[in-house]
Motif scaffolding. Sequence first.
Motif, PDB file in Angstrom:
ATOM      1  N   ARG A  11     -66.600 -43.235 -35.598  1.00 10.48           N
ATOM      2  CA  ARG A  11     -66.156 -43.876 -36.845  1.00 10.48           C
ATOM      3  C   ARG A  11     -66.380 -42.939 -38.030  1.00 10.48           C
ATOM      4  NH1 ARG A  11     -65.007 -49.006 -35.052  1.00 10.48           N
ATOM      5  NH2 ARG A  11     -66.643 -50.135 -33.946  1.00 10.48           N
ATOM      6  N   ALA A  43     -63.538 -41.226 -40.391  1.00  6.04           N
ATOM      7  CA  ALA A  43     -63.631 -41.488 -41.822  1.00  6.04           C
ATOM      8  C   ALA A  43     -63.620 -40.178 -42.604  1.00  6.04           C
ATOM      9  CB  ALA A  43     -64.892 -42.285 -42.139  1.00  6.04           C
ATOM     10  N   ILE A  72     -62.921 -48.263 -39.970  1.00  3.98           N
ATOM     11  CA  ILE A  72     -62.228 -47.581 -38.876  1.00  3.98           C
ATOM     12  C   ILE A  72     -62.154 -48.498 -37.657  1.00  3.98           C
ATOM     13  CG2 ILE A  72     -62.340 -45.670 -37.228  1.00  3.98           C
ATOM     14  CD1 ILE A  72     -61.600 -44.665 -39.954  1.00  3.98           C
ATOM     15  N   THR A  94     -56.111 -44.955 -33.951  1.00  2.00           N
ATOM     16  CA  THR A  94     -57.107 -45.270 -34.982  1.00  2.00           C
ATOM     17  C   THR A  94     -56.411 -45.884 -36.186  1.00  2.00           C
ATOM     18  OG1 THR A  94     -58.400 -43.334 -34.318  1.00  2.00           O
ATOM     19  CG2 THR A  94     -58.940 -44.329 -36.419  1.00  2.00           C
ATOM     20  N   THR A 148     -57.306 -47.256 -40.219  1.00  2.00           N
ATOM     21  CA  THR A 148     -58.288 -47.389 -41.285  1.00  2.00           C
ATOM     22  C   THR A 148     -57.759 -48.334 -42.357  1.00  2.00           C
ATOM     23  OG1 THR A 148     -59.659 -46.224 -42.899  1.00  2.00           O
ATOM     24  CG2 THR A 148     -57.463 -45.328 -42.547  1.00  2.00           C
TER      25      THR A 148
END
Length: 400
Positions: free
Chosen positions: A68, A72, A82, A224, A226
């Motif tokens: 994570r 980030a 995340i 992924t 975010t």
Amino acid sequence: MGAFDVVAVRKQFPALDEGAAHFDGPGGSQTPQVVADAVSRTMTSALANRGQLTAAERRADEIVAGARQAMADLLGTRPDGIVFGRSMTQLTYDFSRTLAKTWSEGDEIIVSRLDHDANVRPWVQAAEAAGATVKWIGFDTETSELDDIAPLLTDRTRLVAVTAASNLLGTRPDTVRIAEQVHEAGGLIYVDGVHLTAHAPVETSYADFYVCSPYKFFGPHLGTLTAAPELLETLRPDKLLPSSDAVPERFEFGTLPYELLAGTTAAVDFLAGLGGTGTTRRERLVRSLQLVEEYEDGLRDDLESRLAAIPGLTLYGHAASRTPTLLFTVEGHPPAAVAEQLARAGVNAPAGSFYAYEPAKLLGIGLTGAVRAGLAPYTDQADVDRLVAAVERLDRSSDH
């Protein structure tokens, strides 16, 4: 800032020892040894479900937290925003269904004809299920620039889905400006960063949701997303009753693939080491990717000018801001036949529409598509020379 050393970079990729010139990176990059080692080391270490009681539990917990933080740092965002999933496609389907719970008849969803279908069809289908209206942003088929979104925005706009870079044409729309317009209208923006994240430094806080895929930038196959944790707190996905309701775990269904997360962290660290300097990993990532972007764009300009000089060759995609991805056809040669002959010459440049269904249709190349040559940090001048020579031989052998 340091310097970009393609010779040193290439030595890190065992796959290159097989001898092919890889222009297939937009479909998935080759893997450096350090990433494979991280995956292998994790799978041969003691692992358990996350916790703090045993060494195996702590290792799993640390791997997740590390991945994570790594993502980030890459995306310029927060680790508690995340979310990991099997793929960008899977994450987008999950979030489209969750967001659609808040939509009603008369609400409007905007999708782009420049996008990969993974950032189109989930929204179209979710809108249809919710009774919402779908609007489309087009693009100029000559310049491949995205049309202006302003005429489509209203106070009923709930979400706009748009790419940060076209995986077919390389076009990089001004997503920061688009986000400003969407937010002024009161909507959310969901940005597909799969193709861009491998080629340039990104800062994603302007987007409500930004998705990417580590296997495009040397990592394992997963996706992924975010988003601001505060936004994620407002969303209620369908989930198992005993599973964690904490953000971001709320959106991760089932046990995470710890070995792939370890590989993702290794891939981010690898990116940070491509010549960039700085005291933090984020600084090293930004500077390394600036070097990558400069290097790849130089190779692209050379390749593009040489391909453009070949009789009968048509290049698509002429946006002012682009990734190092070229799409072309050769008169008298079906794209699949071109890709086949290139492969026989040891040049991996596939043909097709690459799930970019809408842009391929608008361009008139359909599912047959065209040949796509994508540059990567491990591409060198010799690779470019091999591709050009192979296409030139194809032109001379057109009387077969």
